[in-house]
Write a protein that holds these residues in place. Structure first.
Motif, PDB file in Angstrom:
ATOM      1  N   UNK A   1       6.836  -1.728 -11.925  1.00 56.60           N
ATOM      2  CA  UNK A   1       6.395  -0.496 -11.527  1.00 56.60           C
ATOM      3  C   UNK A   1       4.980  -0.252 -10.151  1.00 56.60           C
ATOM      4  N   UNK A   2       4.224  -0.797 -10.729  1.00 62.52           N
ATOM      5  CA  UNK A   2       2.703  -0.962 -10.248  1.00 62.52           C
ATOM      6  C   UNK A   2       2.646  -1.613  -9.127  1.00 62.52           C
ATOM      7  N   UNK A   3       3.225  -2.772  -9.013  1.00 61.85           N
ATOM      8  CA  UNK A   3       3.049  -3.797  -8.010  1.00 61.85           C
ATOM      9  C   UNK A   3       4.105  -3.273  -6.902  1.00 61.85           C
ATOM     10  N   UNK A   4       4.877  -2.695  -7.237  1.00 59.27           N
ATOM     11  CA  UNK A   4       6.215  -2.334  -6.048  1.00 59.27           C
ATOM     12  C   UNK A   4       5.460  -0.898  -5.765  1.00 59.27           C
ATOM     13  N   UNK A   5       4.497  -0.314  -6.467  1.00 58.71           N
ATOM     14  CA  UNK A   5       4.085   0.636  -5.812  1.00 58.71           C
ATOM     15  C   UNK A   5       2.585   0.414  -4.872  1.00 58.71           C
ATOM     16  N   UNK A   6       2.049  -0.909  -4.538  1.00 58.63           N
ATOM     17  CA  UNK A   6       0.557  -1.624  -4.625  1.00 58.63           C
ATOM     18  C   UNK A   6       1.583  -1.659  -3.011  1.00 58.63           C
ATOM     19  N   UNK A   7       2.528  -2.059  -2.719  1.00 62.51           N
ATOM     20  CA  UNK A   7       2.988  -2.511  -1.495  1.00 62.51           C
ATOM     21  C   UNK A   7       3.714  -1.261  -0.872  1.00 62.51           C
ATOM     22  N   UNK A   8       4.044  -0.251  -0.929  1.00 66.18           N
ATOM     23  CA  UNK A   8       4.153   1.119  -0.823  1.00 66.18           C
ATOM     24  C   UNK A   8       2.549   1.187  -0.270  1.00 66.18           C
ATOM     25  N   UNK A   9       1.829   1.268  -1.433  1.00 77.59           N
ATOM     26  CA  UNK A   9       0.506   1.964   0.014  1.00 77.59           C
ATOM     27  C   UNK A   9      -0.363   0.729   0.750  1.00 77.59           C
ATOM     28  N   UNK A  10       0.576  -0.124   1.311  1.00 78.60           N
ATOM     29  CA  UNK A  10       0.174  -1.630   1.464  1.00 78.60           C
ATOM     30  C   UNK A  10       0.418  -1.054   2.747  1.00 78.60           C
ATOM     31  N   UNK A  11       1.689  -0.808   2.558  1.00 75.57           N
ATOM     32  CA  UNK A  11       2.549  -0.297   3.817  1.00 75.57           C
ATOM     33  C   UNK A  11       1.873   1.302   4.665  1.00 75.57           C
ATOM     34  N   UNK A  12       1.595   1.718   3.183  1.00 76.78           N
ATOM     35  CA  UNK A  12       0.708   2.995   4.343  1.00 76.78           C
ATOM     36  C   UNK A  12      -0.381   2.683   4.917  1.00 76.78           C
ATOM     37  N   UNK A  13      -1.004   2.570   4.894  1.00 76.95           N
ATOM     38  CA  UNK A  13      -2.831   1.726   5.056  1.00 76.95           C
ATOM     39  C   UNK A  13      -2.256   1.275   6.486  1.00 76.95           C
ATOM     40  N   UNK A  14      -1.593   0.187   6.400  1.00 76.44           N
ATOM     41  CA  UNK A  14      -1.111  -0.536   7.051  1.00 76.44           C
ATOM     42  C   UNK A  14      -1.063   0.729   8.994  1.00 76.44           C
TER      43      UNK A  14
END
Ligand code: HEM
Length: 188
Positions: free
Chosen positions: A103-116
């Motif tokens: 869950x943490x792994x995929x949550x990081x992807x979410x933050x990554x796209x928010x940062x982008x």
């Protein structure tokens, strides 16, 4: 299947774990630098941000996710050879914590796209706290897999665990103290 296959799966499983965690740890570090680049003036800020977006994507897609896939695939191989592990309590707990890690792994992807898209509301301090979570999961999972059903409960074991936590907390406090000192000297 030859008996050696189990050892190959286990070796590649451990290599996968190392690669996965290296990626997870550095990814959130990059998020922290990315968020903190908001303090920079333009046009440096935009240049830094687009560089961080590129670095984050490469790290996530070339290191972190392949590490996760290798870990899970090799773990599946281990369980196919030795399905009885699934009936053991330590393995059931391990799978629970690994689910948290996924869950943490995929949550990081979410933050990554928010940062982008410049829509991330996490502060540097919150991201630093978030970065402690995989460390905790790593410690728990490694203890479970090594001690299995003899999970340490003696006073001596807890003393060692407390010492490790104390050392980790001291490093964090020292890093925070240095950061605050640097910030204060920049203000003055
Ligand atoms: C997909 C989830 C996972 C499954 C199903 C799984 C399953 C297994 C199995 C069956 C073994 C072999 C146990 C033995 O032969 O004694 C093993 C070993 C190991 N696993 Fe996992 N694992 C998973 C994820 C992880 C993760 C995320 C970590 C690290 C945080 C990890 C760390 C280890 C380590 C260090 C060993 C070697 C332990 C030893 O040989 O004493 N595993 N795993």
């Amino acid at each position: 299947m030859p008996a050696e296959a189990y050892l190959w799966f286990k070796s590649l499983h451990i290599i996968g774990v190392v690669v996965w965690f290296a990626g997870l740890f550095y990814l959130v570090r990059l998020f922290i630098y990315h968020v903190e680049s908001n303090d920079l003036d333009e046009p440096i800020q935009s240049a830094f941000k687009s560089q961080y977006v590129l670095m984050e994507k490469r790290l996530a897609n070339i290191i972190t996710t392949p590490g996760m896939v290798l870990t899970v695939l090799m773990a599946s191989g281990l369980l196919i050879i030795q399905p009885s592990w699934l009936g053991q309590r330590w393995m059931q707990f391990k799978l629970l914590f690994v689910a948290g890690l996924l869950i943490y792994h995929f949550f990081c992807y979410r933050i990554m796209s928010q940062l982008e898209s410049d829509e991330c509301n996490w502060s540097g301090r919150q991201l630093r706290a978030l970065n402690e979570l995989p460390t905790l999961l790593l410690v728990i999972v490694v203890l479970l897999v090594v001690f299995k059903n003899q999970f340490p409960t003696s006073a001596a074991s807890w003393l060692i665990v407390s010492l490790v936590i104390f050392m980790a907390a001291s490093i964090q406090f020292y890093a925070r103290w240095r950061r605050l000192r640097k910030e204060n000297s920049e203000i003055m």
